[in-house]
Motif scaffolding. Structure first.
Motif, short mmCIF file in Angstrom:
data_model
loop_
_atom_site.label_atom_id
_atom_site.label_comp_id
_atom_site.label_asym_id
_atom_site.label_seq_id
_atom_site.Cartn_x
_atom_site.Cartn_y
_atom_site.Cartn_z
N ALA A 249 0.83 -1.20 0.00
CA ALA A 249 0.00 0.00 0.00
C ALA A 249 0.86 1.25 0.00
CB ALA A 249 -0.92 0.00 1.21
N THR A 250 0.41 2.28 -0.70
CA THR A 250 1.13 3.55 -0.76
C THR A 250 0.88 4.36 0.50
OG1 THR A 250 -0.73 4.65 -1.85
CG2 THR A 250 0.92 3.61 -3.27
N PHE A 251 1.72 5.38 0.70
CA PHE A 251 1.56 6.26 1.86
C PHE A 251 0.21 6.98 1.83
CE2 PHE A 251 1.93 10.68 3.40
CZ PHE A 251 2.03 10.42 4.75
N THR A 252 -0.21 7.43 0.65
CA THR A 252 -1.49 8.14 0.54
C THR A 252 -2.64 7.28 1.01
OG1 THR A 252 -0.65 9.40 -1.35
CG2 THR A 252 -3.04 9.35 -1.04
N ARG A 253 -2.62 6.02 0.61
CA ARG A 253 -3.70 5.12 1.01
C ARG A 253 -3.67 4.85 2.51
NH1 ARG A 253 -7.00 3.45 -2.44
NH2 ARG A 253 -8.35 1.63 -2.22
N ARG A 254 -2.50 4.70 3.06
CA ARG A 254 -2.39 4.47 4.50
C ARG A 254 -2.81 5.71 5.28
NH1 ARG A 254 3.12 1.19 5.77
NH2 ARG A 254 2.19 1.36 7.86
N LEU A 255 -2.49 6.89 4.77
CA LEU A 255 -2.90 8.13 5.43
C LEU A 255 -4.42 8.27 5.42
CD1 LEU A 255 -1.82 10.70 6.79
CD2 LEU A 255 -1.83 11.80 4.54
N GLN A 256 -5.06 7.91 4.33
CA GLN A 256 -6.51 7.94 4.25
C GLN A 256 -7.13 7.01 5.30
OE1 GLN A 256 -7.16 6.87 0.17
NE2 GLN A 256 -6.78 8.94 -0.60
N ALA A 257 -6.54 5.84 5.48
CA ALA A 257 -7.04 4.90 6.49
C ALA A 257 -6.88 5.47 7.89
CB ALA A 257 -6.29 3.58 6.37
N MET A 258 -5.78 6.19 8.14
CA MET A 258 -5.58 6.80 9.45
C MET A 258 -6.62 7.86 9.74
SD MET A 258 -1.40 7.15 9.53
CE MET A 258 -1.48 8.18 10.99
N PHE A 259 -6.96 8.67 8.75
CA PHE A 259 -8.00 9.68 8.95
C PHE A 259 -9.35 9.02 9.23
CE2 PHE A 259 -5.25 12.73 6.42
CZ PHE A 259 -5.02 13.56 7.51
N TYR A 260 -9.64 7.96 8.52
CA TYR A 260 -10.91 7.25 8.73
C TYR A 260 -10.96 6.65 10.14
CZ TYR A 260 -14.91 4.27 7.63
OH TYR A 260 -16.14 3.67 7.62
N ALA B 113 -5.10 -7.59 15.16
CA ALA B 113 -4.85 -8.97 15.56
C ALA B 113 -6.00 -9.90 15.16
CB ALA B 113 -4.63 -9.04 17.07
N LEU B 114 -7.24 -9.44 15.28
CA LEU B 114 -8.40 -10.30 15.03
C LEU B 114 -8.80 -10.34 13.55
CD1 LEU B 114 -10.64 -9.38 18.11
CD2 LEU B 114 -9.18 -11.39 17.80
N PHE B 115 -8.70 -9.19 12.87
CA PHE B 115 -9.22 -9.10 11.50
C PHE B 115 -8.17 -8.71 10.46
CE2 PHE B 115 -12.59 -7.84 14.53
CZ PHE B 115 -13.45 -8.91 14.35
N GLY B 116 -6.94 -8.50 10.89
CA GLY B 116 -5.90 -8.15 9.94
C GLY B 116 -5.86 -6.68 9.58
N GLY B 117 -6.67 -5.86 10.22
CA GLY B 117 -6.68 -4.44 9.92
C GLY B 117 -7.83 -3.74 10.60
N THR B 118 -7.74 -2.43 10.67
CA THR B 118 -8.80 -1.61 11.27
C THR B 118 -9.91 -1.36 10.25
OG1 THR B 118 -7.70 0.42 10.57
CG2 THR B 118 -7.09 -0.48 12.73
N LEU B 119 -10.91 -0.61 10.67
CA LEU B 119 -11.98 -0.23 9.74
C LEU B 119 -11.42 0.61 8.59
CD1 LEU B 119 -14.81 0.69 12.29
CD2 LEU B 119 -14.57 -1.41 10.95
N GLY B 120 -10.44 1.46 8.91
CA GLY B 120 -9.82 2.25 7.87
C GLY B 120 -9.05 1.39 6.88
N HIS B 121 -8.34 0.38 7.38
CA HIS B 121 -7.63 -0.55 6.50
C HIS B 121 -8.61 -1.27 5.57
CE1 HIS B 121 -4.25 -0.67 9.68
NE2 HIS B 121 -3.82 0.01 8.63
N ARG B 122 -9.69 -1.72 6.16
CA ARG B 122 -10.65 -2.48 5.35
C ARG B 122 -11.30 -1.60 4.29
NH1 ARG B 122 -15.17 -6.72 7.60
NH2 ARG B 122 -15.95 -7.38 5.57
N ARG B 123 -11.62 -0.37 4.66
CA ARG B 123 -12.25 0.53 3.70
C ARG B 123 -11.31 0.87 2.56
NH1 ARG B 123 -16.73 3.48 3.32
NH2 ARG B 123 -16.68 5.46 2.18
#
Length: 238
Positions: free
Chosen positions: A13-24, A70-80
């Motif tokens: 994943a690119t930095f932009t995509r990871r930053l978007q997940a952090m904001f979410y 740990a449970l799902f492999g990512g947060t809601l932001g990661h999944r989105r």
């Protein structure tokens, strides 16, 4: 999330995509904390309401990301944003201990941790490198080519600065970080000692002050610690 999707060549994943997940994720946390604090602040006053309100702020912040990763492999932001966090060696979701350590390092290092993505083979941030994790695209079939990068070729030789220069830089960064920690810790101590009010208005006010102090301590080293860790590691290997 379901079981990880096997990909012959991982897409990072690119930095932009990871930053978007952090904001979410930040928006989700704000909502959760607001609901929890409101239940305490606007309910019937009781002894220790301030401490309960402070706990309603700290617990979601500390547990949300580690448990989700740990449970799902990512947060809601990661999944989105169609991403997952996996262990480099196994390709599976990290355990709760690794996920918690990763979150703590991510909080302490802050955004400068992501500078390492510009030079690492797997586009890992500094907290990913330390914990042996990487953020990949979850489903490549629905991803755009601008959402990910392939692994960089391995660079065999790197020109290093002199040991004296690196040592001086480490000393300078150490002094700057120590000053930041002293200021933030002092503010957090004053804020937490004030969270003893029993009225509704004071509970809300002191909770906001405590939250600010808590977050200040977590982000106080964001401007220097990644460089300090990197330079110290280089100096030790030289």
């Amino acid at each position: 999330m379901a079981e990880p999707i096997d990909m012959p060549t991982p897409a990072y994943a690119t930095f932009t995509r990871r930053l978007q997940a952090m904001f979410y994720d930040s928006a989700c946390l704000i909502c959760m904390v607001a609901v929890a604090v409101s239940l305490v602040a606007f309910g019937e006053p009781f002894a220790g309401a301030g401490r309960v309100a402070a706990g309603a702020v700290v617990l979601p912040v500390l547990l949300y990301e580690p448990l989700m990763v740990a449970l799902f492999g990512g947060t809601l932001g990661h999944r989105r944003r169609n991403m997952r966090v996996v262990v480099v060696k196994t390709g599976r979701s990290p355990g709760i201990v690794r996920a918690f350590v990763r979150f703590i390092l991510k909080t302490i290092l802050g955004l400068p941790s992501f500078v390492a993505m510009a030079v690492t083979t797997r586009y890992q941030s500094l907290h990913d490198q330390i914990t042996g994790t990487v953020v990949q695209i979850y489903d490549l079939a629905i991803a755009d080519t601008s959402d990910y990068r392939r692994a960089r070729p391995v660079v065999l030789s790197v020109q290093r600065a002199s040991r004296l220069r690196r040592a001086l830089m480490i000393i300078g960064y150490s002094a700057a970080i120590a000053r930041r920690w002293r200021c933030s810790a002092s503010f957090c101590s004053r804020s937490s000692s004030a969270v003893t009010a029993s009225t509704r208005s004071d509970v809300v006010k002191r909770t906001v002050q405590f939250s600010h102090g808590f977050l200040c301590c977590g982000w106080s080293a964001a401007c220097g610690l990644p460089s300090l860790v990197g330079k110290a590691a280089c100096l030790a290997r030289a």
